[in-house]
Enzyme design. Structure first.
Site, mmCIF file in Angstrom:
data_model
loop_
_atom_site.group_PDB
_atom_site.id
_atom_site.type_symbol
_atom_site.label_atom_id
_atom_site.label_comp_id
_atom_site.label_asym_id
_atom_site.label_seq_id
_atom_site.Cartn_x
_atom_site.Cartn_y
_atom_site.Cartn_z
ATOM 1 N N ASP A 36 43.823 35.733 44.003
ATOM 2 C CA ASP A 36 43.322 35.766 42.627
ATOM 3 C C ASP A 36 44.490 35.792 41.640
ATOM 4 O O ASP A 36 45.615 36.170 42.008
ATOM 5 C CB ASP A 36 42.470 37.026 42.407
ATOM 6 C CG ASP A 36 41.246 37.042 43.307
ATOM 7 O OD1 ASP A 36 40.784 35.950 43.695
ATOM 8 O OD2 ASP A 36 40.766 38.152 43.618
HETATM 9 N N1 URA Z 1 40.672 39.349 48.314
HETATM 10 C C1 URA Z 1 40.469 39.438 46.981
HETATM 11 O O1 URA Z 1 39.508 40.029 46.526
HETATM 12 N N2 URA Z 1 41.373 38.863 46.174
HETATM 13 C C2 URA Z 1 42.477 38.213 46.628
HETATM 14 O O2 URA Z 1 43.280 37.733 45.825
HETATM 15 C C3 URA Z 1 42.663 38.139 48.013
HETATM 16 C C4 URA Z 1 41.746 38.710 48.838
#
Ligand code: URA
Length: 234
Positions: free
Chosen positions: A103
């Site tokens: 993310d």
């Molecule tokens: N899980 C998440 O919620 N976000 C990420 O960036 C990676 C794994």
């Protein structure tokens, strides 16, 4: 490969800029000045030099580890944020694909390559490559809540909107708000949704490693090529 293409690949100059460099007479192929961009060069055996520097192009696939900072998006076309490939200085960035997106607000180990079959091995849950996430929780969890969460994560959780539960995973608490979650798959927003299942929120998320590949000494925003052993480990 055509000489102008070779120069463009080796330097990130556009084909037009490469032609200009050629016209300036600054390029030699095996010690001879060459101005004709259509000349064929043997990428393995010919020595192409520009202003005294030997140029080379990657002849095989590229396997890259980036220490992703927050504020960068794991897409190939920018939308709201700058994109991760802006941080990587290799030619032909558009041929790179990402193994397991992070993310915008997540930091840590991000693997990119132009080898599709290999990328599939990195991400496929069949191969059980562990991804280690370090997380900070918004609300402290007491000992009893921690034990329940550890057990549920080990069993698997059916997350909202999914048809299959999460694969058995390992949750370890460092203290009431800090934990390590080890996953072998990568569902959409998986870590945040898993913690959401326990009524909690992830305030900070960092991926420390993917399989045997760790960030060891790689500064945020920096990238490096994987070693041959690391590539072979997937
Ligand atoms: N899980 C998440 O919620 N976000 C990420 O960036 C990676 C794994």
């Amino acid at each position: 490969m055509r000489l102008d293409k070779f120069i463009s690949k080796a330097t990130e100059l556009s084909r037009k800029e490469a032609k200009k460099v050629l016209h300036s007479g600054d390029v030699t192929v095996n010690d001879t000045v060459v101005k004709d961009g259509s000349l064929h060069v043997d990428v393995l055996n010919d020595e192409v030099m520009w202003a005294g520097e030997t140029l080379s192009v990657a002849t095989g696939n590229r396997y890259i580890l980036l220490h992703k900072p927050e504020g960068f998006e794991c897409t190939l076309k920018p939308k709201e944020y700058p994109i991760v490939t802006e941080l990587i200085a290799v030619p032909e960035l558009t041929s790179l694909r990402i193994a397991g997106r992070l993310d915008v607000d997540t930091t840590g180990a991000l693997i990119l390559s132009d080898d599709g079959g290999w990328l599939h091995r990195v991400t496929s849950p069949k191969h059980l490559h562990a991804k280690v996430y370090e997380l900070t929780l918004a609300d402290p969890m007491d000992e009893a809540a921690q034990q329940k969460a550890i057990q549920k994560v080990a069993e698997g959780i059916l997350l909202e909107g999914d048809t299959e539960p999460t694969k058995p995973a390992t949750l370890e608490f460092i203290d009431a708000t800090h934990a390590r979650l080890i996953l072998t798959e990568g569902k959409y927003h998986q870590v945040k949704r898993m913690m959401g299942y326990f009524g909690n929120k992830v305030e900070a998320l960092h991926r420390a490693s993917v399989g045997d590949v760790t960030l060891d000494g790689l500064e945020k925003g920096d990238s490096r090529f994987l070693t041959q052993e690391e590539v072979a480990s997937f």
